[in-house]
Design a protein around this motif. Sequence first.
Motif, PDB file in Angstrom:
ATOM      1  N   UNK A 188       0.844  -1.205   0.000  1.00 29.43           N
ATOM      2  CA  UNK A 188       0.000   0.000   0.000  1.00 29.43           C
ATOM      3  C   UNK A 188       0.872   1.244   0.000  1.00 29.43           C
ATOM      4  N   UNK A 189       0.575   2.189  -0.870  1.00 24.99           N
ATOM      5  CA  UNK A 189       1.349   3.416  -0.947  1.00 24.99           C
ATOM      6  C   UNK A 189       0.596   4.521  -0.231  1.00 24.99           C
ATOM      7  N   UNK A 190       1.343   5.260   0.601  1.00 25.02           N
ATOM      8  CA  UNK A 190       0.692   6.362   1.312  1.00 25.02           C
ATOM      9  C   UNK A 190       0.750   7.633   0.500  1.00 25.02           C
ATOM     10  N   UNK A 191      -0.195   8.514   0.760  1.00 25.48           N
ATOM     11  CA  UNK A 191      -0.257   9.781   0.041  1.00 25.48           C
ATOM     12  C   UNK A 191      -0.080  10.916   1.058  1.00 25.48           C
ATOM     13  N   UNK A 192       0.814  11.863   0.766  1.00 24.02           N
ATOM     14  CA  UNK A 192       1.083  12.917   1.747  1.00 24.02           C
ATOM     15  C   UNK A 192       0.127  14.098   1.636  1.00 24.02           C
ATOM     16  N   UNK A 193       0.206  14.958   2.646  1.00 27.59           N
ATOM     17  CA  UNK A 193      -0.493  16.257   2.580  1.00 27.59           C
ATOM     18  C   UNK A 193       0.332  17.215   1.736  1.00 27.59           C
TER      19      UNK A 193
END
Lengths: 575, 445
Positions: free
Chosen positions: B1-6
């Motif tokens: 799973x790839x995280x997405x930043x602010x």
Amino acid sequence: MTSSTKRENETVQEGEEVKRSKVEDEVKESSAFPAGKSAFSEGLFNDERKDGLKKYIEDSGPYKHGVIQPLVNDELLRKVRKEIMEEIMFTKKETDIYKVYQTGDLANLSGLGEEELKRLSSLNTLRNALYSQEFRDYLSYVTGAGPLSGVKKDLSINVYQKGCHLLNHDDVIGSRRVSYILYLPDPDEPWQAKWGGALRLYSTLTPNIPSTDWELKIPPAWNQLAFFTVQPGLSFHDVEEVYVDKPRMSISGWFHIPQPGEPGFIEGEQEEIEGLSSLKQLESKKLEEYDYPKEEQHKPSEEVDVTKFEQDDRDYLAKYLNEKLLDEGSLEKLNETFCNESMIEINDFLNAEYAKIVKEAIDVDDIAKVPGKSTEVPQPWEVARPPHKARYLYLGEHSQKVEPTKTLAAHTKLQEVRELFQSVAFYRWLYKLSGMAPESDSVIARRFRPGYDFTLATTSNSEDSVLEGTLSLTPSKGWLDGEVGGYELTMSVDEESKEADPAVYGAQTEGDDDPVLLTSQANWNVFSLIVRDSGILRFVKYVSRNATGSRWDVSATWQVQPSEDDDEEGEETEN
Amino acid sequence: MVKRPQGLNKSSKSKKKQRVTSELPSGNGGEPEQVTIELDHEVDPDDELGQLNALYDTFVNSPVDNNGFKSPKLLYGVIHECDRLLRNATGALPSRFHNVYALSLLELSKFHVSEGEKRSQQSEQQDEDMPVDTTEAYIEAAIDRADVGLAADEKSPDLLFTRAKAEIALISVKINDVTLTPGVRYMVAVEMIENIQKAIKDYEVAESIILDSPESDANKKKGCLYTKDQLDTIESLLKIAENFNSLEYEREIAPFETNSDPAFEKVDGPLLAEQQRKLAEWSKKRWEQILEKVPEGKGKGKTPEEDGDHSYAVIRRANRGMGEYYLSISAPIISRLEASDDDDGDDDDDDDDDEEVTEEKLNDFQTAKGLLTKAIEYLLKAEHDSEHDAAVYPLIAEAQISLANLLDNDSDEQNVLYNEAVARLKKAQRLGYGDYQEQIAELEL
């Protein structure tokens, strides 16, 4: 999707209003310079000379300006210089548009105590002489600019040390009518033009769009006054960098339109001028047709699923990128860092073999003679313009294919890197790194030449977040302390005023209020990536002529698929 | 799973909020901070001498600032460590220890003012709180330290080289004392001839150990036995020779100068001219020996890191030294030619004199051309695409510009040389080696 920032600090002078109501100046002139003796040079007000100057100004270009030398009584000006050297402290100020050592506002000298005033008596004499009725009438006559205020004195002392500069602007703020600079370099060592520090005037392609190259250079000289009528959208000028270790001292300021209560005051005149202000014009969409490079979005030729990072993609990227960046474990760690920080800097981005090839190509151009005027810039490079927003060389989407030569080779490899950033494989790699899915890109390769190039701060118009990446490919040394500029600065817009103020970045460097989010010095093979959301301001600082080479980079913006909920931090998306 | 930043701005603002609440007292109770230095190479933590060597090597490899100086902080660390080891020593310390100690003192001498500078500062400022330690005091301490080491191991080439280097450094400081008049400096230089001979002897003994001993023959890597420190001594001696030449010139013109230094009246005849020639030849001989006796490394790499043999670097240094020698001996001839060019402008002498001058000038002209060509030939062999060898670029450029100045104005040959010189000045500058903006600007016009 960027636009120039509205700025209050267009010029060095902060434009502070002078809160005084008395028309007459009550300060008694000191005895340091004999009372009754003219503060001006002999024969200045002679009719023949005055009319000669008027004629010169009428015929001058690229816009009306004048030069008087000598202006002031030599004895007085030497005393002024001595007082400045002995009594006044200077503060270094640096923003995207200037670097200069400056005193505070000199308008309120009369507010000083008797003792302080005594120490600055010659300066006070000079200031009062400059704003005297006699001299204002004289300037008004020769420039034809109309009456000038004697109440609103607006001046400061600037010292341009080695590396100091002031980039292109038109001086239009508030009620300014005539801009002037009185030069006070060492009177016993004539200033040489090759030392820099000249006032450079620009013609305009159309109102509010200055030409790429300056048209006229006025080098500093002892006791010389250079001046021009402030003309909205026309009077573009800059101050050439000082190249040597010699202080170029000057008193600069403005004569304003008459203030309420003064002869010549016209109700509503200031508002009319402000209406023409270039600050407002900067936001005009019509003028964007003169902006280069054009912002063009490139999309992959076919619909692709960027969330699938396949072996073919790795094989393609392995030709260019450091192999460690393709490793699944490394990518997970990079993603973790990027999600925590919303930015990342990666050293040794290109693999050693490919980086060597790129460096060899860049070295060719970097060692050859730097192309200066826009007419000297060789294809396929083009000049970013107009120069009150940016100046640098770039390669874009439509740059020509040109074979390399003995002095021109960087473009071949920079185009390759540009295309790498546009590839589907790179989109997929970016997705692995950032969790944001690129949809389109805008990529340019840039060269910032020493002594010429910069970008002024821009903010994003869009509310949508984008990925912005810069691969710095600067092979020369000497950049790391930032003294020669060339760094890319990312800062947040001031929350209170909702306006970007690049003036603050030099002043605040510690603590929570530091608006600087990232400073990327020109470097070799370092890739920086940020998530640019609204309220971020970026610029590349003017590169000093004393830099040991150009700043080279490839700069990219990737539009990304919006997330379902941008507010959620560290959101997990499907791989 | 790839995280997405602010977004960066939003993220920085939320972090600022977090930071306000998570700040805790540091809890170190005001203890002084321990400084940790990362050594260039790994060493057994129990091997104190190994640690000392590594610390000194870290200083040697540390970057220089814009003025060409390394930070002295590491040096103070080395000296502190040397003192500690000396205090705790139960037996004799090895020569390597004394050598590191002596070299560190010598390096540290560069961060102090000389006695002459101290005198002039004191007379200008009337300040009694001037630094007590002078350049000379540090150099003398370095010589003393080398003496101590050599008392135990008289055939240590490292210590002999270091003592020679320190002796030369001391001579250099003394004859460059700008607070003395040229005439007095001339006499100081004459007094220093004996000291120079002593330094030369140390150097030659060390050199013969490296180049001629059976041990070094066996491993065939004589180049590896040299260090940069040692080879720089040859260059320093060549500079002293150049100084002698200048002082001799001042002595020669003194009788014709209105405000000449009266100290010259006490000087009987040219005492430095012969020395200058001998020293220049001595330096040339050193480089020639290296070029003759040091075989090139067998490895493919061109750096010691690549093949563990820095013979290439030593050979390049020798080629650079030869180039410097030819540049040095061409300099007075070029000065003579320039001076005669100036004189020609207002020369009203008769034709015979003109012919004589022209013949002499022609000789000088041909000699200078020959020497500069030789200089370039050697310097080009020393050219290497490495930031460690950046010093050679401005030397080649200097030789090329000097040679170009002797050629026909605007000739193709001249322009090629100027262009090549500019490219090399830029290369040097890009590597942070010197500021040549003015020369570049003039030549690029």
